[in-house]
Scaffold this motif. Structure first.
Motif, PDB file in Angstrom:
ATOM      1  N   PHE A  16       0.723  -1.195   0.014  1.00 26.59           N
ATOM      2  CA  PHE A  16      -0.095   0.097   0.041  1.00 26.59           C
ATOM      3  C   PHE A  16       1.095   1.336   0.161  1.00 26.59           C
ATOM      4  O   PHE A  16       0.620   2.266  -0.857  1.00 26.59           O
ATOM      5  N   CYS A  17       1.904   1.339   0.716  1.00 25.48           N
ATOM      6  CA  CYS A  17       2.726   2.528   0.896  1.00 25.48           C
ATOM      7  C   CYS A  17       3.650   2.698  -0.583  1.00 25.48           C
ATOM      8  O   CYS A  17       3.592   3.828  -0.838  1.00 25.48           O
ATOM      9  N   ALA A  18       3.875   1.424  -1.233  1.00 26.25           N
ATOM     10  CA  ALA A  18       4.615   1.557  -2.535  1.00 26.25           C
ATOM     11  C   ALA A  18       3.749   2.347  -3.475  1.00 26.25           C
ATOM     12  O   ALA A  18       4.024   2.978  -4.511  1.00 26.25           O
ATOM     13  N   ILE A  19       2.471   1.857  -3.511  1.00 28.49           N
ATOM     14  CA  ILE A  19       1.568   2.301  -4.547  1.00 28.49           C
ATOM     15  C   ILE A  19       1.337   3.865  -4.291  1.00 28.49           C
ATOM     16  O   ILE A  19       1.526   4.531  -5.073  1.00 28.49           O
ATOM     17  N   GLN A  20       1.206   4.263  -3.061  1.00 24.34           N
ATOM     18  CA  GLN A  20       1.021   5.718  -2.528  1.00 24.34           C
ATOM     19  C   GLN A  20       2.403   6.504  -3.163  1.00 24.34           C
ATOM     20  O   GLN A  20       2.128   7.793  -3.711  1.00 24.34           O
ATOM     21  N   GLU A  21       3.408   6.192  -3.014  1.00 19.79           N
ATOM     22  CA  GLU A  21       4.951   6.444  -3.577  1.00 19.79           C
ATOM     23  C   GLU A  21       4.792   6.623  -5.124  1.00 19.79           C
ATOM     24  O   GLU A  21       5.170   7.752  -5.506  1.00 19.79           O
ATOM     25  N   LEU A  22       4.519   5.469  -5.610  1.00 19.15           N
ATOM     26  CA  LEU A  22       4.636   5.805  -7.393  1.00 19.15           C
ATOM     27  C   LEU A  22       3.451   6.941  -7.765  1.00 19.15           C
ATOM     28  O   LEU A  22       3.671   7.384  -8.721  1.00 19.15           O
ATOM     29  N   GLY A  23       2.347   6.770  -6.988  1.00 19.83           N
ATOM     30  CA  GLY A  23       1.281   7.868  -7.622  1.00 19.83           C
ATOM     31  C   GLY A  23       1.798   9.332  -7.255  1.00 19.83           C
ATOM     32  O   GLY A  23       1.448   9.988  -8.160  1.00 19.83           O
ATOM     33  N   ALA A  24       2.412   9.376  -6.202  1.00 15.89           N
ATOM     34  CA  ALA A  24       2.946  10.849  -5.874  1.00 15.89           C
ATOM     35  C   ALA A  24       3.950  10.883  -7.031  1.00 15.89           C
ATOM     36  O   ALA A  24       4.259  12.166  -7.308  1.00 15.89           O
ATOM     37  N   TRP A  25       4.892   9.948  -7.193  1.00 13.80           N
ATOM     38  CA  TRP A  25       6.089  10.320  -8.280  1.00 13.80           C
ATOM     39  C   TRP A  25       5.291  10.806  -9.623  1.00 13.80           C
ATOM     40  O   TRP A  25       5.927  11.643 -10.277  1.00 13.80           O
ATOM     41  N   ALA A  26       4.420   9.965  -9.891  1.00 12.35           N
ATOM     42  CA  ALA A  26       3.835  10.248 -11.391  1.00 12.35           C
ATOM     43  C   ALA A  26       3.246  11.645 -11.376  1.00 12.35           C
ATOM     44  O   ALA A  26       3.030  12.323 -12.529  1.00 12.35           O
ATOM     45  N   MET A  27       2.909  12.336 -10.383  1.00 14.83           N
ATOM     46  CA  MET A  27       2.075  13.480 -10.390  1.00 14.83           C
ATOM     47  C   MET A  27       2.820  14.887 -10.136  1.00 14.83           C
ATOM     48  O   MET A  27       2.231  15.749  -9.881  1.00 14.83           O
ATOM     49  N   VAL A  73      11.430   4.104   4.786  1.00 15.40           N
ATOM     50  CA  VAL A  73      10.168   5.005   4.986  1.00 15.40           C
ATOM     51  C   VAL A  73      10.042   5.731   3.592  1.00 15.40           C
ATOM     52  O   VAL A  73       8.654   5.717   3.222  1.00 15.40           O
ATOM     53  N   GLY A  74      11.012   5.980   2.909  1.00 13.54           N
ATOM     54  CA  GLY A  74      10.761   6.833   1.556  1.00 13.54           C
ATOM     55  C   GLY A  74      11.997   7.633   0.963  1.00 13.54           C
ATOM     56  O   GLY A  74      13.207   7.218   1.480  1.00 13.54           O
ATOM     57  N   LYS A  75      11.751   8.154  -0.097  1.00 17.11           N
ATOM     58  CA  LYS A  75      13.007   8.845  -0.615  1.00 17.11           C
ATOM     59  C   LYS A  75      12.764  10.096  -1.006  1.00 17.11           C
ATOM     60  O   LYS A  75      11.605  10.560  -1.457  1.00 17.11           O
TER      61      LYS A  75
END
Length: 805
Positions: A16-27, A73-75
């Motif tokens: 779930f966290c990975a999906i949120q991270e990819l969506g944010a990178w795309a936008m 956590v994130g990048k």
């Protein structure tokens, strides 16, 4: 299986966290705003160039991570990073370098510690991108947040315990008792971790709880405090809305059942027995009884009352407010001879009755009290007793005033003897016959002295004088006409010389110490010696007064200025008594309006006697005057003798002072004080040099043993007292010429010392001559008072001679 389920949950969360991270990178290229893309330089925006900035989104980290590796956590990433490693990423802020670590090249952030959302929900950090070679900022420092993701790791807790509630007994089903509330530390905005439901674990037979509100209610309607007065109910709170896997907590609620008045009072016995002596005074407590009540508090408050008519008259019942007992007391004197046993019906009832429970039965109970009266030896009783007797004041000694009667109330009916309490008849005016109780006069009575007498009569058993009764008796002395009437005052009247016939001079009234029942009636007339009077007339006005009028025209003061008019006054009796009084009439000079100007004080007819009061007053004045004169003479004589004694004592001795310490304890002879009193009477006087000259004779071998010469007493060959004689003569002349001095001898004391004394000083302090030049043998001729001094210096002289030889 639990470990597999936990691994599955972690996998799903990371996905779930990975999906949120990819969506944010795309936008991120099309979305700008705080925390998403920040300009590197404001001037770049003005020139229209493409701005560069940070590339990241909000970060999340799951709490209570139990893995062995750091949790990703994130990048963070800058759009100026070309992937050649020339940019260095750093972070600062809460947990930077300890909880959170960043890869300087890639910008990856990892959590190295286990986090707890209930302690801290998010962390605020700042990111920097620097040139690795020059260490210059490539992007402005930007702030970002790492939120701690909640999981259901906290159970519900009852924070306001312990809980204590109450409910009245016999309350209907569904009666609210109290409310409990549990708190869950999990995030109420995320999932169902904080949704709590309530249930009853223990006590569900009597109580229920609302699953959502936590309100506890009764489940039955027959709660009885007398059977069980408290309940312990266990309430459980479960999160996750009660679903499987939810956490739970519990608390114990104490519910107290309060009392209502649902039980009537009950006497433990149906009959109580008491006994009391017949002589018990009114108000004596006979005993106590108590009705039991299963209720508590004010529901046990009760009142007692006597139900039968006979008991109400003889006994009184009160309630002890502290113990709720019935206290039975005597209300009317008891008599063993009249009734030996009394039966009383006593009723107890609740003071506060709850109308809701009236249908349960009557809230009262009754019992029987059996009171036995005990016989005692009682004193005699006066029957019948009249507290008033009357007797004529002229009754002879021994006359019967009245008879008192007393009887023994006991069945033995012992004989009674009578006496008078002499503390109430100290003068023994009355006596009583010890056997019959007849009261007789013991002295002559006088109503005018004492019109009433209050005495106390004693009645006692003949063989037991301790059994005594007392009765107060009032005796009124009836009046007889034994006092003649008298003029109210020594009347004096004045009449003008030019008085007309029939003129009113004086109105006469009288007084009489007697008090006849029909009232006073007095008769006035002139005494026989005044019937030949042609100057004045007396008129009886018939209202116990009389008026004196003139009978002639005018009077002459030169011929007679005082008239004495004798008046005879008679009362109505019986027997009729009379007395004669005198009215003094003075002839006075008056002015034209009739106002009296002057009256002569010389009377042609003067009474030869004075009144007893005036005579006594005159004698008292003379006696006081004589006592004052004697007192003044005594004080003067005492004062004179006191002054003479003081003058005699003022004989001053001539005291000679010297610094001789005496011979110490070995000196057994005292000085002859008579020699000191005769200052100028010496049997032998030695002459000598009064002092030495410095330097003569030279110092001796030992300066410490040097003795100074003593000055010698030298008597003047002819003592001159003329100075004192002249001084005293002058004082005598001054006293003779002083007119304020009393005309009797007085002793004058003068403190005049005269001229300088011819006697030189006896001190040897200023003497310069040495002891070797002095001859102290003359000290032996100074008399016995200097014997010790002569012996002292003679001994010192002998030692010096011995040392010199």
């Amino acid at each position: 299986m639990a470990k597999g389920l936990q691994g599955f949950l972690w996998t799903m969360l990371l996905l779930f966290c990975a999906i949120q991270e990819l969506g944010a990178w795309a936008m991120h290229t099309s979305v700008e705003g705080p925390g998403l893309r920040q300009p590197a330089d404001p001037t770049l925006l003005a020139s229209g160039r493409v701005k560069r900035g940070w590339v990241w989104n909000q970060f999340f980290v799951v709490e209570e991570y139990t893995g062995t590796e750091p949790l990703y956590v994130g990048k963070i990433h800058s759009d100026s990073d070309e992937g050649d490693g020339s940019i260095k990423y750093t972070i600062s802020g809460e947990g930077a370098g300890t909880i959170f670590l960043i890869d300087e090249i890639t910008g990856d952030i990892h959590a190295t510690e286990r986090l707890d959302r209930e302690q801290k929900t998010f962390y605020t950090l700042r990111a920097q991108a620097r040139d690795r070679q020059t260490d210059q900022l490539l992007e402005p420092e930007s702030e970002f947040i790492i939120k701690v993701q909640d999981i259901n790791d906290s159970e519900p807790r009852f924070l306001e315990g312990p809980y204590i509630g109450s409910v009245a007994e016999l309350s209907p089903i569904g009666t609210s008792v109290m409310q409990v509330m549990a708190s869950d530390a999990d995030d109420p905005t995320y999932g169902s971790s904080a949704r709590v439901v309530y249930s009853v674990l223990e006590g569900e037979q009597h109580f229920t709880v609302d699953s959502k509100t936590g309100v506890i209610r009764t489940a039955v309607a027959d709660l009885d405090r007398e059977t069980q007065d408290r309940y312990e109910v266990v309430i459980r709170a479960t999160d996750m809305a009660g679903q499987l896997g939810g956490l739970s907590g519990s608390t114990t609620v104490t519910i107290v059942v309060t009392d209502v008045n649902d039980n009537p009072p009950r006497f433990p016995q149906k009959m109580y027995q008491f006994s009391v002596v017949e002589t018990a005074p009114v108000g004596t407590a006979i005993g106590r009884v108590k009705a039991e009540d299963s209720d508590i508090g004010e529901n046990t408050d009760m009142t007692y009352q006597v139900k039968d008519e006979e008991g109400v008259k003889m006994f009184k019942v009160t309630t002890d407010s502290n113990t709720q007992e019935a206290v039975i007391t005597v209300q009317k004197p008891l008599d063993y001879e009249l009734k030996k046993v009394h039966t009383v019906v006593l009723e107890a009832l609740n003071k506060f009755v709850d109308p809701r429970f009236v249908d349960l039965g009557t809230f009262r109970d009754q019992t029987i009290l059996r009171v036995s009266v005990l016989d005692v030896d009682e004193p005699p009783e006066f029957r019948p007793l009249s507290d008033l007797m009357e007797v004529q004041e002229d009754a002879h000694i021994g006359s019967v005033v009245g008879v008192v009667t007393a009887l023994d109330p006991d069945t033995a009916n012992r004989p009674v003897r009578y006496a008078i309490d002499r503390s109430t008849d100290a003068e023994r005016i009355f006596d009583i016959d010890a056997n019959t109780g007849a009261i007789v006069t013991g002295k002559v009575l006088d109503r005018e002295t004492a019109g009433w007498h209050n005495i106390t009569v004693l009645a006692m058993e003949a063989d037991n004088h301790s059994q005594v009764s007392r009765a107060s008796l009032r005796i009124r002395i009836l009046d007889v006409n034994d006092n003649p009437p008298e003029l109210a005052t020594p009347y004096e009247a004045a009449v003008c010389e030019d008085a007309k016939p029939g003129q009113l001079i004086q109105t006469i009234s009288v007084v009489d110490r007697d008090e006849p029942q029909s009232g006073h009636r007095f008769y006035f007339t002139l005494a026989p010696e005044g019937t030949n009077n042609h100057h004045f007339s007396l008129l009886d006005i018939k209202d116990n007064t009389a008026a004196v009028h003139t009978q002639r025209v005018g009077f002459n003061r030169q011929e007679q200025d005082v008239y004495l008019l004798p008046i005879l006054v008679v009362d109505s009796g019986p027997p009729a008594l009379s007395s004669t009084g005198t009215l003094t009439i003075r002839i006075c000079g008056c002015d034209s309006s009739g106002a009296i100007q002057s009256c002569n004080s010389t009377a042609y007819v003067v009474s030869a006697t004075l009144s007893p009061g005036a005579l006594i007053a005159l004698l008292v004045c003379i006696l006081i005057l004589v006592v004052l004169i004697l007192l003044i003479l005594t004080l003067k004589r005492h004062h004179k003798s006191h002054l003479t004694s003081e003058d005699d004592e003022d004989m001053r001795d001539n005291v000679i002072k010297y610094n001789d310490e005496g011979g110490g304890e070995q000196d057994t002879e005292a000085y002859d004080m008579s020699a000191l009193r005769s200052l100028y009477d010496f049997s032998e006087i030695k002459g000598g040099d009064g002092g030495g000259i410095p330097g003569e004779g030279g110092p001796s071998g030992n300066p410490a043993s040097e003795l100074h010469s003593l000055p010698q007493w030298v008597q003047s060959p002819d003592l001159d007292f003329s100075v004192f004689r002249d001084y005293i003569c002058r004082k005598v002349e001054q006293a003779d010429e002083d007119l304020s001095v009393p005309p009797y001898d007085s002793f004058q004391t003068y403190a005049f010392e005269g001229s300088d004394s011819p006697v030189p000083s006896l001190s040897s302090i200023n003497t310069w001559s040495s002891g070797s030049e002095q001859d102290f043998s003359y000290l032996g001729g100074w008399g016995p008072r200097f014997r010790q001094l002569a012996a002292l210096y003679a001994g010192r002289r002998g030692e010096e001679d011995a040392n010199a030889s």
